[in-house]
Design an enzyme around this catalytic site. Structure first.
Site, short mmCIF file in Angstrom:
data_model
loop_
_atom_site.label_atom_id
_atom_site.label_comp_id
_atom_site.label_asym_id
_atom_site.label_seq_id
_atom_site.Cartn_x
_atom_site.Cartn_y
_atom_site.Cartn_z
CE LYS A 150 -3.94 1.79 2.71
NZ LYS A 150 -4.81 1.46 3.87
CB SER A 225 -7.71 3.50 3.01
OG SER A 225 -6.97 2.85 4.02
CB SER A 249 -8.27 0.39 5.64
OG SER A 249 -8.94 1.58 5.94
#
Length: 588
Positions: A150, A225, A249
């Site tokens: 990420k 996210s 997330s």
């Protein structure tokens, strides 16, 4: 007015009204010019970031083409079809070359991002790491496995943006501890994935790199996210990825994209070198964790990470090695379950998934016990939201003030911008008709003092004690419960922040929790959705129905939860659920 003030302050000065008007006009023009210049600087930084991203993609595309020309007989479909555990075994024994696996996944990732915009950057240094791996005698558990990370998990020489233009500054000076441990285990980080601006959203869009799409349906969000990870892995462009989880997330993209994802206990894995837009946030525990196509892949990843390399690089991580015995145990489990948390009634398909999984587990010899999590409305608003926005959102607002707000976040950001006094007044006014909105607005005001902050943290600890006592009284091993889904239509996550109560709960408690896909949305689910009213029958319940409609065929998951530091038990439970769901699909 201005003229009167000047006259009072400087009575001896004769003030010409025309002069005052000219000064005001000049000031307004200067402010407008400064705003224009700031926006232009932001846009130039964004354009440069996109240009560098595109150059990196082009460089790796040329590297893939070179590999294909030199290896015309390579079979990418065979490599892409292998589960992670089998791929890792073949890489370790040498029946597959790390080179062929890396370039196969780079090629697939490039194809995926052309369709979905899931990559923020490919990592050219992966080629250098590939050369370093060749000839190594000692091979780690992830030798030659290409992985994705990420955006805000630091990789030396690359940006950690959190989706914000103000973070488009100097690149990271060193790898995060997670990346260092992965490299020592032989993994090859090759891709950095897209995220929503600020990370405080469960869509996946920012003003720099744009919107990421769901590979199952491009009208739908991949979740967030860690949405870039979800989209890339679900599209086949990565076999193992790493996200972060403060309110769901990891679990929400896993739910939306049909993947397995694990949110560990907060400090089970190192957060050293992971960038946060709100550093110092302690009321709710964030964490990083793996996302993969199956539970065995998650277990292999945790087995590789939980060792001496991690404990030496970050002494703040408890030195608890992977408990193989607990993961491989076969004794029947005592499982608590619930279909709803009493705060946000999830769509019919998500509740059906819990019921069907409960029945499968019961038939397999496990004991299922009804369980009701206490006071989830209190957790969502007073513990989670008030804790995360303890400063009234000022830290985030400082960053948004230096950036262009992504359209998908405007509903959230506009809410944050309302002055606290106005929020409190609005909360009083809407409470009779829309109590959830009133609680939400009041919670966004945060806490007023250090004393109030300590009291808040004491309340979190007290709730955790209450929850564990209820768990222990029923003698539970694990809990089965719903997770938000199916995938939302684009644009809706920013309008329904409180809908993630199912995942927020276990961040507040700091319990390990994982997501496993078990079924898909049916026509019958869609028909039942038409009559969905929710617990409160308010605007949020009606909006939820709109957000998930048109989802026939999309993945449906359940959430599996264990007590703190029992990731291996959580994974064992997830594996049991996955196995039973797969067997059921074969029988249907």
């Amino acid at each position: 007015m201005i003229q009167e003030m000047l006259t009072q302050l400087l009575p001896e000065l004769e003030v010409d009204p025309r002069t005052v008007s000219a000064l005001l006009c000049a000031s307004a023009a200067a402010v407008a010019a400064l705003n224009w210049m700031q926006r232009r600087r932001i846009q130039e930084k964004m354009e440069e970031a996109r240009r560098m991203r595109d150059l990196g993609l082009q460089r790796m595309e040329k590297a893939v083409q070179r590999f294909k020309q030199q290896n015309p007989g390579a079979d990418p479909s065979r490599i892409l079809s292998l589960p992670l555990v089998e791929l890792a075994e073949k890489l370790k024994e040498g029946s597959l070359s790390a080179e062929s696996v890396l370039y196969t996944y780079v090629d697939k990732a490039l194809a995926a991002t052309r369709e979905l915009n899931c990559l923020r950057q490919l990592i050219p240094e992966c080629e250098e790491q590939l050369r370093d791996l060749q000839g190594q005698k000692e091979k780690g558990l992830l030798h030659g496995v290409p992985i994705s990370i990420k955006d805000h998990i630091s990789y030396k020489g690359h940006l950690s943006t959190c989706g914000f233009a103000p973070f488009l500054g100097p690149p990271e000076q060193e790898d995060s501890v997670l990346v260092q441990v992965l490299k020592r285990q032989g993994a090859i980080p090759f891709a950095i994935t897209n995220i929503p601006q600020s990370l405080f959203n469960y869509d996946c869009s920012n003003a720099i790199f744009g919107q990421t799409l769901n590979p199952w349906d491009h009208r739908k969000s991949p979740g967030g996210s860690s949405g870039g990870e979800g989209a890339l892995i679900a599209a086949g462009g990565s076999i193992l990825g790493f996200g972060s989880d403060l309110g769901g997330s990891i679990r929400l993209p896993s739910s939306f994209c049909g993947l397995c994802g694990l949110k560990p206990t907060g400090k089970r894995l190192s957060l050293s070198g992971v960038t946060s837009p709100v550093p110092g946030l302690l009321s709710v525990t964030g964490t990083i964790g793996p996302m993969a196509r199956d539970v065995d892949g998650l277990a292999l990843c945790m087995r590789a990470l939980l060792g001496e390399d991690l404990f030496q690089l970050d002494p703040t991580v408890p030195p608890i090695p992977f408990n193989e015995k607990l993961f491989c145990a076969s004794t029947p489990l005592r499982i608590g379950y619930y279909e709803t948390d009493g705060y946000f009634l999830l769509p019919p398909c998500m509740r059906r998934a819990v019921r069907e999984t409960r029945d499968l587990l019961q038939e397999a010899g496990h004991t299922l016990v009804p369980f009701a999590p206490p006071r989830v409305d209190y957790v969502v608003n007073e513990l989670f939201m008030r804790g995360v926005f303890a400063d009234g959102g000022s830290t985030l607002m400082d960053l948004f003030a230096q950036d262009l707000v992504d359209p998908g976040l405007k509903p959230q950001v506009n809410c944050y911008r309302i002055p606290s006094l106005v929020k409190k007044t609005l909360a009083l006014l809407v409470r009779p008709l829309f109590p959830r909105l009133a609680w939400h607005l009041d919670a966004l005001c945060g806490v007023r003092s250090a004393k109030a902050m300590w009291q808040h943290q004491a309340c979190v600890l007290a709730y955790r004690t209450e929850f564990i006592a209820k768990w222990k009284k029923l003698q539970l091993d694990v809990v089965l419960c719903p997770v938000l889904g199916p995938a939302f239509t684009l644009g809706y996550p920013g309008k329904l922040l409180a809908a993630v109560s199912s995942t927020m709960l276990y961040n507040t408690l700091d319990f390990p929790a994982g997501v496993v896909p078990v079924t898909t949305v049916t026509e019958a689910d869609e028909e039942e959705l038409l009559h969905h009213r929710g617990h409160y029958e308010d605007a949020w319940d009606r909006r939820l129905r709109k957000a998930v409609e048109g989802a026939v065929g999309l993945p449906v998951a359940v959430q599996c939860v264990a007590l703190p530091w029992q990731e291996e038990l959580c994974l064992r439970f997830m594996k049991e659920v996955e196995t039973l769901a797969c067997e059921r699909k074969k029988c249907v």
